[in-house]
Scaffold this motif. Structure first.
Motif, PDB file in Angstrom:
ATOM      1  N   LEU A 149      41.283  46.096  22.879  1.00  0.00           N
ATOM      2  CA  LEU A 149      41.107  45.121  23.950  1.00  0.00           C
ATOM      3  C   LEU A 149      40.753  45.793  25.270  1.00  0.00           C
ATOM      4  N   GLY A 150      41.416  46.902  25.570  1.00  0.00           N
ATOM      5  CA  GLY A 150      41.122  47.621  26.811  1.00  0.00           C
ATOM      6  C   GLY A 150      39.686  48.094  26.862  1.00  0.00           C
ATOM      7  N   GLU A 151      39.192  48.590  25.723  1.00  0.00           N
ATOM      8  CA  GLU A 151      37.809  49.041  25.645  1.00  0.00           C
ATOM      9  C   GLU A 151      36.845  47.872  25.850  1.00  0.00           C
ATOM     10  N   TYR A 152      37.116  46.750  25.189  1.00  0.00           N
ATOM     11  CA  TYR A 152      36.256  45.569  25.354  1.00  0.00           C
ATOM     12  C   TYR A 152      36.235  45.133  26.821  1.00  0.00           C
ATOM     13  N   MET A 153      37.406  45.090  27.448  1.00  0.00           N
ATOM     14  CA  MET A 153      37.478  44.657  28.845  1.00  0.00           C
ATOM     15  C   MET A 153      36.707  45.601  29.763  1.00  0.00           C
ATOM     16  N   ALA A 154      36.851  46.919  29.534  1.00  0.00           N
ATOM     17  CA  ALA A 154      36.142  47.898  30.360  1.00  0.00           C
ATOM     18  C   ALA A 154      34.629  47.766  30.187  1.00  0.00           C
ATOM     19  N   ASN A 155      34.192  47.455  28.983  1.00  0.00           N
ATOM     20  CA  ASN A 155      32.758  47.340  28.703  1.00  0.00           C
ATOM     21  C   ASN A 155      32.176  45.978  29.071  1.00  0.00           C
ATOM     22  N   ASN A 156      33.037  45.070  29.523  1.00  0.00           N
ATOM     23  CA  ASN A 156      32.565  43.704  29.820  1.00  0.00           C
ATOM     24  C   ASN A 156      33.001  43.226  31.200  1.00  0.00           C
ATOM     25  N   LYS A 157      32.783  44.082  32.183  1.00  0.00           N
ATOM     26  CA  LYS A 157      32.865  43.740  33.600  1.00  0.00           C
ATOM     27  C   LYS A 157      34.253  43.537  34.191  1.00  0.00           C
ATOM     28  N   LEU A 158      35.334  43.848  33.480  1.00  0.00           N
ATOM     29  CA  LEU A 158      36.645  43.722  34.116  1.00  0.00           C
ATOM     30  C   LEU A 158      36.876  44.958  34.977  1.00  0.00           C
ATOM     31  N   THR A 159      37.059  44.748  36.270  1.00  0.00           N
ATOM     32  CA  THR A 159      37.336  45.855  37.182  1.00  0.00           C
ATOM     33  C   THR A 159      38.799  45.799  37.598  1.00  0.00           C
ATOM     34  N   ASN A 160      39.288  46.938  38.077  1.00  0.00           N
ATOM     35  CA  ASN A 160      40.673  46.985  38.549  1.00  0.00           C
ATOM     36  C   ASN A 160      40.898  45.989  39.673  1.00  0.00           C
ATOM     37  N   GLY A 182      38.397  31.707  37.608  1.00  0.00           N
ATOM     38  CA  GLY A 182      37.589  30.694  38.286  1.00  0.00           C
ATOM     39  C   GLY A 182      36.644  31.294  39.316  1.00  0.00           C
ATOM     40  N   ARG A 183      37.040  32.407  39.904  1.00  0.00           N
ATOM     41  CA  ARG A 183      36.192  33.091  40.890  1.00  0.00           C
ATOM     42  C   ARG A 183      35.078  33.907  40.233  1.00  0.00           C
ATOM     43  N   ASP A 184      35.233  34.192  38.945  1.00  0.00           N
ATOM     44  CA  ASP A 184      34.239  35.010  38.242  1.00  0.00           C
ATOM     45  C   ASP A 184      34.129  34.532  36.796  1.00  0.00           C
ATOM     46  N   LYS A 185      33.588  33.338  36.616  1.00  0.00           N
ATOM     47  CA  LYS A 185      33.559  32.670  35.311  1.00  0.00           C
ATOM     48  C   LYS A 185      32.766  33.406  34.242  1.00  0.00           C
ATOM     49  N   ASN A 186      31.851  34.271  34.628  1.00  0.00           N
ATOM     50  CA  ASN A 186      31.008  34.959  33.647  1.00  0.00           C
ATOM     51  C   ASN A 186      31.558  36.320  33.235  1.00  0.00           C
ATOM     52  N   ASN A 187      32.757  36.656  33.682  1.00  0.00           N
ATOM     53  CA  ASN A 187      33.339  37.959  33.397  1.00  0.00           C
ATOM     54  C   ASN A 187      34.023  37.930  32.033  1.00  0.00           C
ATOM     55  N   LYS A 188      33.356  38.488  31.023  1.00  0.00           N
ATOM     56  CA  LYS A 188      33.884  38.444  29.654  1.00  0.00           C
ATOM     57  C   LYS A 188      35.188  39.232  29.515  1.00  0.00           C
ATOM     58  N   GLY A 189      35.300  40.337  30.231  1.00  0.00           N
ATOM     59  CA  GLY A 189      36.534  41.117  30.184  1.00  0.00           C
ATOM     60  C   GLY A 189      37.711  40.336  30.730  1.00  0.00           C
ATOM     61  N   LEU A 190      37.496  39.627  31.826  1.00  0.00           N
ATOM     62  CA  LEU A 190      38.550  38.806  32.422  1.00  0.00           C
ATOM     63  C   LEU A 190      38.884  37.608  31.530  1.00  0.00           C
ATOM     64  N   LYS A 191      37.876  37.073  30.860  1.00  0.00           N
ATOM     65  CA  LYS A 191      38.128  35.974  29.921  1.00  0.00           C
ATOM     66  C   LYS A 191      39.046  36.429  28.793  1.00  0.00           C
ATOM     67  N   LEU A 192      38.822  37.641  28.289  1.00  0.00           N
ATOM     68  CA  LEU A 192      39.687  38.159  27.236  1.00  0.00           C
ATOM     69  C   LEU A 192      41.094  38.418  27.773  1.00  0.00           C
ATOM     70  N   PHE A 193      41.194  38.926  29.003  1.00  0.00           N
ATOM     71  CA  PHE A 193      42.508  39.130  29.616  1.00  0.00           C
ATOM     72  C   PHE A 193      43.257  37.804  29.695  1.00  0.00           C
ATOM     73  N   LYS A 194      42.572  36.749  30.150  1.00  0.00           N
ATOM     74  CA  LYS A 194      43.212  35.436  30.247  1.00  0.00           C
ATOM     75  C   LYS A 194      43.636  34.928  28.875  1.00  0.00           C
ATOM     76  N   LEU A 195      42.811  35.148  27.874  1.00  0.00           N
ATOM     77  CA  LEU A 195      43.138  34.691  26.526  1.00  0.00           C
ATOM     78  C   LEU A 195      44.407  35.369  26.005  1.00  0.00           C
ATOM     79  N   ILE A 196      44.508  36.686  26.164  1.00  0.00           N
ATOM     80  CA  ILE A 196      45.706  37.383  25.697  1.00  0.00           C
ATOM     81  C   ILE A 196      46.902  36.997  26.556  1.00  0.00           C
ATOM     82  N   PHE A 197      46.693  36.842  27.859  1.00  0.00           N
ATOM     83  CA  PHE A 197      47.769  36.404  28.743  1.00  0.00           C
ATOM     84  C   PHE A 197      48.286  35.039  28.290  1.00  0.00           C
TER      85      PHE A 197
END
Length: 155
Positions: free
Chosen positions: A57-68, A105-120
């Motif tokens: 999951l961390g790798e997917y998030m890093a490769n799909n626009k999730l920033t710190n 909601g501020r970055d709807k196209n961020n696939k990494g953040l979408k995955l973070f929300k899903l696991i959350f």
């Protein structure tokens, strides 16, 4: 004249049938399902499979626009709650869910953040006390550690 499908992804007139693309939600759900989220990681604690899950999951998030910076306020609040007693910080924990939704909601196209929300969203309802909150923190920290290890950036 009506076009008829011939069963080989082509219509009789020779035009290829356009393949259906997955929605982002379907894509993130596939990532989650392929890597087998285990509710016991929050209920009981980590086992030998959690690091592999966190790495994928961390790798997917890093490769799909999730920033710190996208998750800094959420992670900061998770850590702040962890330093206190869960019973006293319950209200703050309950407010994490809208914070995660707001970030997405501020970055709807961020696939990494979408995955973070899903696991959350899968882990959040399993938290009921200090022990399950600590296990939740361990899960999130493991995922974010692998996010950073796989090139998760600050901006």
């Amino acid at each position: 004249m009506e076009k008829q499908f011939n069963g080989k992804n082509h219509f009789k007139d020779g035009n290829a049938k356009k393949p259906k693309s997955k929605t982002d939600f379907e894509e993130q759900n596939d990532v989650l399902n392929r890597n087998s989220f285990d509710t016991n990681w929050v209920i009981e604690g980590a086992d030998a499979k959690l690091p592999d899950f966190a790495e994928a999951l961390g790798e997917y998030m890093a490769n799909n626009k999730l920033t710190n910076s996208k998750i800094r306020s959420i992670y900061g609040e998770i850590k702040r709650i962890q330093m206190g007693k869960f019973e006293q910080e319950k209200a703050s924990f309950f407010l994490l869910r809208p914070k995660v939704a707001y970030a997405l909601g501020r970055d709807k196209n961020n696939k990494g953040l979408k995955l973070f929300k899903l696991i959350f969203d899968k882990a959040y309802p399993l938290v009921h006390d200090q022990k399950t909150y600590q296990n939740f923190c361990n899960l999130i920290e493991a995922i974010l550690a692998y996010h950073k290890a796989n090139g998760g950036k600050d901006n």
